[in-house]
Scaffold this active site. Structure first.
Site, short mmCIF file in Angstrom:
data_model
loop_
_atom_site.label_atom_id
_atom_site.label_comp_id
_atom_site.label_asym_id
_atom_site.label_seq_id
_atom_site.Cartn_x
_atom_site.Cartn_y
_atom_site.Cartn_z
N ALA A 92 0.82 -1.21 0.00
CA ALA A 92 0.00 0.00 0.00
C ALA A 92 0.85 1.26 0.00
CB ALA A 92 -0.90 0.00 1.24
N LYS A 93 2.11 1.14 0.43
CA LYS A 93 3.05 2.26 0.46
C LYS A 93 2.41 3.49 1.12
CE LYS A 93 5.73 0.33 -3.33
NZ LYS A 93 4.88 -0.75 -3.88
N ARG A 94 1.80 3.27 2.28
CA ARG A 94 1.17 4.34 3.02
C ARG A 94 2.19 5.06 3.89
NH1 ARG A 94 -2.28 2.86 -0.36
NH2 ARG A 94 -4.47 2.55 0.13
N ASP B 96 3.92 4.90 -6.27
CA ASP B 96 4.33 3.52 -6.51
C ASP B 96 4.95 3.46 -7.89
OD1 ASP B 96 4.45 0.64 -6.52
OD2 ASP B 96 2.75 0.61 -5.16
#
Lengths: 276, 276
Positions: A92-94, B96
């Site tokens: 999710a690369k939050r 991303d």
């Protein structure tokens, strides 16, 4: 899931394969489009065909979010059919200010019961720590990514206390104090296996999640040789090569064949490179 | 929305206020909990009460994602009641590899019709550019955030071509080539208004989205004095101070009063600091 449970799974399956569930409605076999939820149905069959050959599944959240509310339903249903003993990664690369990161943590760890989530480091300690408060849940922090843009900032020379580092090394070094090898992993792209020795010097005991093998050109043998530690310490991701091995009705069977080929290669590297 | 349309709105409303819709089910007035969708109902009334005093709304996506699929429905319904002329910001902090960022872009720009999205810079150019391909849509790149953790990486000294920068300055400098002041803004926390002059030297024409005024201690006057450019160039966010001004049945009225106080202060600063 604990680190020991993950390592036990790796030894039992002789695999450190992570299957990326980057499920794209435009790429799945056409015969699935008649299903009520084609994305879930695709995932369900892929999982059934590969779960004894891999140790982790990693849905990239963008592929689900792109479908709005019904994408989240497909994701939740997918999570429910992944066997309990397989590690799950929300890619999710939050990362946001403290109270907000905690909301993301609750969404992925409690609502959806993921074992781990990928987090971007740019906002620093208070954007990462809320994710580390959940027992047996993991943060996978971006360190050195596999995309061409990793060159822009991750490879910058950073001066700190009179010493010079790459920024990604500073991320590794500083974040070591935020978590432990029991709750903190790092994303390290296989396209930069030339740096794996330096990374292992800074984070000897941590698991590394490794994208970029296969389609993006990274070598599985290189990363295994230089990256393996006493708990294996590697989860090597493969998505397209496995899940889109065929667009026909045999897609699940072909996905299994592709996963088996990777697992067999990994079995050899576990023999050759896992420290005794 | 174009930069000229945004500036026209700022001049018409004499305001550069962005209202943060960080709507927390635990903090909204209890009488709303009987509604079918309390979060949407809260937002609807806040928007109705404040949309002539502010120029942007910024839902932080974590607050919606935390509720699973129904949170996304609340978000979508909220978007639909924001007047067309008000700028909308998906505070999502996404980013991303290329094809994945494009999926995020489609989710926020096409499915939900946001005007802009916040993006984290760590993965570099190919994680940002997919968002910049959409006409009249905006990327708001994290540069210097308002949280304590901004100290960990954003303030590191970076050496590049023999010159020394803070990392956040390098983010500003490098990203100038990726977009234009017509499609790229930056997040700059008001808690570091001491750096606004340096930021304006690197990005003179860009809009800055400024969190951290009020509750987090930043000064609206300072940021206005040093940050304003010929298109105003500022969107100053306030969330808690406005949307939680009261927990009673009068919450919308009190939110309006709080927004009006900020707007009146902004009117003065537009008189004093907007270059002729």
């Amino acid at each position: 899931m604990t680190r020991d449970q993950l390592f036990e799974q790796i030894q039992r399956k002789r695999s450190y394969l992570c299957v990326g569930l980057d499920t794209d409605i435009k790429k799945i076999p056409p015969h699935l489009l008649n299903h009520e939820d084609p994305i879930f149905e695709f995932n369900r069959q892929i999982i059934e065909a590969t779960s004894d050959l891999c140790v982790a599944y990693k849905p990239n959240i963008a592929f689900y979010e792109a479908h709005g509310p019904k994408g989240w339903v497909s994701l939740q249903k997918t999570l429910e059919v992944i066997p309990q003993d397989v590690f799950t990664i929300a890619d999710a690369k939050r990362g946001d200010i403290g109270n907000t990161s905690e909301l993301y943590a609750r969404a992925f760890f409690e609502q959806m019961n993921f074992d781990s989530i990928t987090v971007a480091p740019y906002m620093g300690v208070d954007s990462v720590q809320p994710f580390l408060q959940f027992p047996n849940k993991w943060v996978i922090l971006l360190a050195l990514t596999s995309n061409p843009g990793h060159d822009d900032f991750q490879m910058l020379s950073v001066v700190s206390h009179g010493k010079s580092y790459f920024l990604f090394e500073k991320v590794l070094e500083k974040s070591q104090a935020w978590g432990t090898p029991e709750n903190l992993m790092y994303v390290v792209g296989a396209t930069r296996s030339d740096y794996v020795e330096r990374i292992r010097a800074l984070a000897p005991d941590s698991f590394l999640l490794v994208p970029g093998v296969g389609a993006q050109g990274g070598s599985l043998e290189e990363i295994s040789k230089f990256g393996m530690n006493s708990h294996c310490g590697l989860l090597v991701n493969s998505a397209r090569q496995i899940i889109y091995a065929s667009q026909g009705e045999d897609f699940a069977e072909k996905a299994r064949e592709a996963a088996l080929a990777v697992q067999q290669e990994m079995d050899r590297y576990l023999n050759d490179y896992l420290p005794a």
